[in-house]
Write a protein that holds these residues in place. Structure first.
Motif, PDB file in Angstrom:
ATOM      1  N   HIS A  23       8.636 -40.973  -2.654  1.00 29.85           N
ATOM      2  CA  HIS A  23       9.980 -41.200  -2.095  1.00 29.85           C
ATOM      3  C   HIS A  23      10.333 -40.022  -1.193  1.00 29.85           C
ATOM      4  O   HIS A  23      10.854 -39.005  -1.650  1.00 29.85           O
ATOM      5  CB  HIS A  23      10.964 -41.319  -3.270  1.00 29.85           C
ATOM      6  CG  HIS A  23      12.258 -41.946  -2.886  1.00 29.85           C
ATOM      7  ND1 HIS A  23      13.207 -42.299  -3.824  1.00 29.85           N
ATOM      8  CD2 HIS A  23      12.773 -42.312  -1.696  1.00 29.85           C
ATOM      9  CE1 HIS A  23      14.249 -42.841  -3.206  1.00 29.85           C
ATOM     10  NE2 HIS A  23      14.014 -42.852  -1.925  1.00 29.85           N
ATOM     11  N   GLU A  75      22.653 -44.856   4.143  1.00 27.67           N
ATOM     12  CA  GLU A  75      21.893 -45.106   2.903  1.00 27.67           C
ATOM     13  C   GLU A  75      20.418 -45.381   3.194  1.00 27.67           C
ATOM     14  O   GLU A  75      19.834 -46.335   2.690  1.00 27.67           O
ATOM     15  CB  GLU A  75      22.508 -46.298   2.137  1.00 27.67           C
ATOM     16  CG  GLU A  75      23.858 -45.994   1.512  1.00 27.67           C
ATOM     17  CD  GLU A  75      23.772 -44.871   0.479  1.00 27.67           C
ATOM     18  OE1 GLU A  75      22.868 -44.913  -0.367  1.00 27.67           O
ATOM     19  OE2 GLU A  75      24.601 -43.938   0.534  1.00 27.67           O
ATOM     20  N   HIS A  93      11.478 -46.989   8.144  1.00 26.15           N
ATOM     21  CA  HIS A  93      12.194 -46.802   6.872  1.00 26.15           C
ATOM     22  C   HIS A  93      12.190 -48.121   6.113  1.00 26.15           C
ATOM     23  O   HIS A  93      12.014 -49.191   6.702  1.00 26.15           O
ATOM     24  CB  HIS A  93      13.613 -46.304   7.107  1.00 26.15           C
ATOM     25  CG  HIS A  93      14.470 -47.219   7.925  1.00 26.15           C
ATOM     26  ND1 HIS A  93      14.312 -47.369   9.291  1.00 26.15           N
ATOM     27  CD2 HIS A  93      15.482 -48.050   7.586  1.00 26.15           C
ATOM     28  CE1 HIS A  93      15.198 -48.234   9.737  1.00 26.15           C
ATOM     29  NE2 HIS A  93      15.916 -48.670   8.734  1.00 26.15           N
ATOM     30  N   ASN A 110      16.467 -44.912   3.094  1.00 26.53           N
ATOM     31  CA  ASN A 110      15.421 -44.438   2.184  1.00 26.53           C
ATOM     32  C   ASN A 110      14.058 -44.764   2.763  1.00 26.53           C
ATOM     33  O   ASN A 110      13.888 -45.796   3.417  1.00 26.53           O
ATOM     34  CB  ASN A 110      15.544 -45.108   0.810  1.00 26.53           C
ATOM     35  CG  ASN A 110      16.680 -44.520  -0.002  1.00 26.53           C
ATOM     36  OD1 ASN A 110      16.492 -43.571  -0.755  1.00 26.53           O
ATOM     37  ND2 ASN A 110      17.881 -45.063   0.168  1.00 26.53           N
ATOM     38  N   LYS A 111      13.139 -43.862   2.520  1.00 28.15           N
ATOM     39  CA  LYS A 111      11.771 -44.095   2.978  1.00 28.15           C
ATOM     40  C   LYS A 111      10.772 -43.617   1.929  1.00 28.15           C
ATOM     41  O   LYS A 111      10.973 -42.597   1.277  1.00 28.15           O
ATOM     42  CB  LYS A 111      11.524 -43.351   4.298  1.00 28.15           C
ATOM     43  CG  LYS A 111      10.063 -43.395   4.691  1.00 28.15           C
ATOM     44  CD  LYS A 111       9.767 -42.987   6.093  1.00 28.15           C
ATOM     45  CE  LYS A 111       8.278 -43.141   6.349  1.00 28.15           C
ATOM     46  NZ  LYS A 111       7.796 -44.529   6.166  1.00 28.15           N
ATOM     47  N   TRP A 112       9.706 -44.400   1.788  1.00 25.01           N
ATOM     48  CA  TRP A 112       8.611 -44.037   0.893  1.00 25.01           C
ATOM     49  C   TRP A 112       7.311 -43.972   1.694  1.00 25.01           C
ATOM     50  O   TRP A 112       7.118 -44.754   2.631  1.00 25.01           O
ATOM     51  CB  TRP A 112       8.435 -45.101  -0.184  1.00 25.01           C
ATOM     52  CG  TRP A 112       9.513 -45.162  -1.228  1.00 25.01           C
ATOM     53  CD1 TRP A 112       9.460 -44.608  -2.472  1.00 25.01           C
ATOM     54  CD2 TRP A 112      10.783 -45.839  -1.146  1.00 25.01           C
ATOM     55  NE1 TRP A 112      10.626 -44.889  -3.167  1.00 25.01           N
ATOM     56  CE2 TRP A 112      11.453 -45.637  -2.378  1.00 25.01           C
ATOM     57  CE3 TRP A 112      11.435 -46.577  -0.143  1.00 25.01           C
ATOM     58  CZ2 TRP A 112      12.729 -46.159  -2.642  1.00 25.01           C
ATOM     59  CZ3 TRP A 112      12.697 -47.090  -0.392  1.00 25.01           C
ATOM     60  CH2 TRP A 112      13.332 -46.872  -1.635  1.00 25.01           C
ATOM     61  N   ARG A 116      15.675 -39.731   0.799  1.00 25.42           N
ATOM     62  CA  ARG A 116      16.534 -40.303  -0.238  1.00 25.42           C
ATOM     63  C   ARG A 116      17.984 -40.401   0.218  1.00 25.42           C
ATOM     64  O   ARG A 116      18.615 -39.381   0.509  1.00 25.42           O
ATOM     65  CB  ARG A 116      16.500 -39.404  -1.490  1.00 25.42           C
ATOM     66  CG  ARG A 116      15.122 -39.290  -2.097  1.00 25.42           C
ATOM     67  CD  ARG A 116      15.071 -38.141  -3.088  1.00 25.42           C
ATOM     68  NE  ARG A 116      13.753 -38.066  -3.681  1.00 25.42           N
ATOM     69  CZ  ARG A 116      13.435 -38.602  -4.859  1.00 25.42           C
ATOM     70  NH1 ARG A 116      14.353 -39.188  -5.597  1.00 25.42           N
ATOM     71  NH2 ARG A 116      12.200 -38.521  -5.312  1.00 25.42           N
ATOM     72  N   ASP A 117      18.468 -41.622   0.273  1.00 24.44           N
ATOM     73  CA  ASP A 117      19.897 -41.864   0.545  1.00 24.44           C
ATOM     74  C   ASP A 117      20.439 -40.999   1.679  1.00 24.44           C
ATOM     75  O   ASP A 117      21.396 -40.252   1.514  1.00 24.44           O
ATOM     76  CB  ASP A 117      20.732 -41.609  -0.720  1.00 24.44           C
ATOM     77  CG  ASP A 117      20.310 -42.533  -1.846  1.00 24.44           C
ATOM     78  OD1 ASP A 117      19.902 -43.672  -1.554  1.00 24.44           O
ATOM     79  OD2 ASP A 117      20.368 -42.103  -3.024  1.00 24.44           O
ATOM     80  N   GLN A 138      16.364 -34.951   0.775  1.00 22.44           N
ATOM     81  CA  GLN A 138      17.810 -35.207   0.818  1.00 22.44           C
ATOM     82  C   GLN A 138      18.500 -34.257   1.784  1.00 22.44           C
ATOM     83  O   GLN A 138      18.037 -33.127   1.987  1.00 22.44           O
ATOM     84  CB  GLN A 138      18.431 -34.962  -0.561  1.00 22.44           C
ATOM     85  CG  GLN A 138      18.056 -35.980  -1.592  1.00 22.44           C
ATOM     86  CD  GLN A 138      18.632 -35.599  -2.943  1.00 22.44           C
ATOM     87  OE1 GLN A 138      18.386 -34.488  -3.432  1.00 22.44           O
ATOM     88  NE2 GLN A 138      19.390 -36.500  -3.526  1.00 22.44           N
TER      89      GLN A 138
END
Ligand code: ADP
Ligand code: MG
Length: 263
Positions: free
Chosen positions: A38, A29, A76, A31-33, A41-42, A236
């Protein structure tokens, strides 16, 4: 960017490449911005020892960012990344430990231009590992022989071809005795006639059981060497499968579109 489908340059016997049931990398799970963007994702991904994974997908889909997160060149913000049982957190000790187990090869070889090939290969072992000089040099020569350029040891990077420089970059990584190798488009900056020599080196590593994650557009390599192909789009993991199924029977429309554009 090379979108060609150069076949893997020589016969590859993947039946000799054993995948273990020991986990090398576990991403859960994640996630990184980048700021408000974003970018990942997941992400859920388990990599087993001995796997040869090819990651493909359109430009900007997050492939580089994903593999850079695995050795903490990028941080992350949510979820978990565990490498060889060590979780990547802001704990610097863990980051050092993981970096010493994970080698990385970039599109641009990132050799130090003012150091000889041998010095490029001994730098990290001498200064990070505190390996005695004689031993570091012997190890470097061993890996330069492996990538078939021991005679270049005393030259400078600028005196070598792109393919030779990339093989030095691989040898330099191997000098740190990594358990996992990450490749980010290692052949994208090379002329076609030099792609083969770098892919050959990567095939040999695979044959020796190295766990490898390779971002590459070399679909011939993916077909012949990978045990798993991962397709990313818009941050993704959209689809993953063994190469045969991945190429012959893609499931998602995004994968079909991508394959229709590159094959
Ligand atoms: P890929 O390797 O699949 O081409 P990247 O992981 O390099 O994709 O980039 C994914 C997205 O993140 C792109 O939109 C890119 O512009 C953006 N990006 C990459 N690095 C940064 C950064 N340091 N700061 C802001 N945005 C970035
Ligand atoms: Mg990239």
């Amino acid at each position: 960017v090379s979108h060609d489908t150069t076949p893997a340059p020589r016969q590859v016997d993947t039946s000799q490449m054993k995948v273990s049931d020991e986990v090398a990398i576990q991403i859960t799970e994640m996630n990184k911005w980048f700021g408000t963007f974003h970018v990942l994702r997941d992400i859920n991904l388990t990599v087993y020892n001995g796997e040869r994974i090819v990651i493909c997908g359109p430009s900007g889909s997050g492939k580089s960012t994903l593999i850079r997160c695995i050795n903490r060149l990028e941080e992350h913000q949510a979820g978990q990344i565990v490498v060889d049982g060590i979780e990547l957190t802001s704990d610097l000790k863990n980051i050092d430990k993981i970096r010493s187990e994970v080698g990385m090869v970039f599109q641009h070889f990132n050799l130090f231009p003012h150091l000889t090939i041998l010095e490029n290969c001994t730098l990290a072992p001498l200064w990070v590992r505190k390996t005695p000089k004689k031993e570091a040099e012997a190890t470097a020569m061993h890996f330069l022989e492996k990538v078939k350029i021991p005679e270049q040891a005393h030259k400078y990077p600028g005196q070598l071809s792109g393919g030779q420089q990339q093989r030095v970059a691989i040898a330099r990584s191997l000098c740190m005795k990594p358990r996992i190798m990450l490749f980010d488009e290692p052949t994208s900056a090379l002329d076609p006639e030099m792609i083969k020599e770098v892919l050959d080196t990567m095939i040999e590593l695979a044959e020796e059981g190295m766990t490898m994650l390779c971002v590459t557009h070399e679909m011939g390599f993916a077909r012949q060497v990978a045990n798993r192909v991962i397709f990313m789009d818009q941050g993704q993991i959209v689809e993953q499968n063994e190469p045969e199924e991945f190429f012959n029977n893609p499931q998602s429309d995004r994968t079909k579109l991508f394959l229709s554009q590159i094959l």
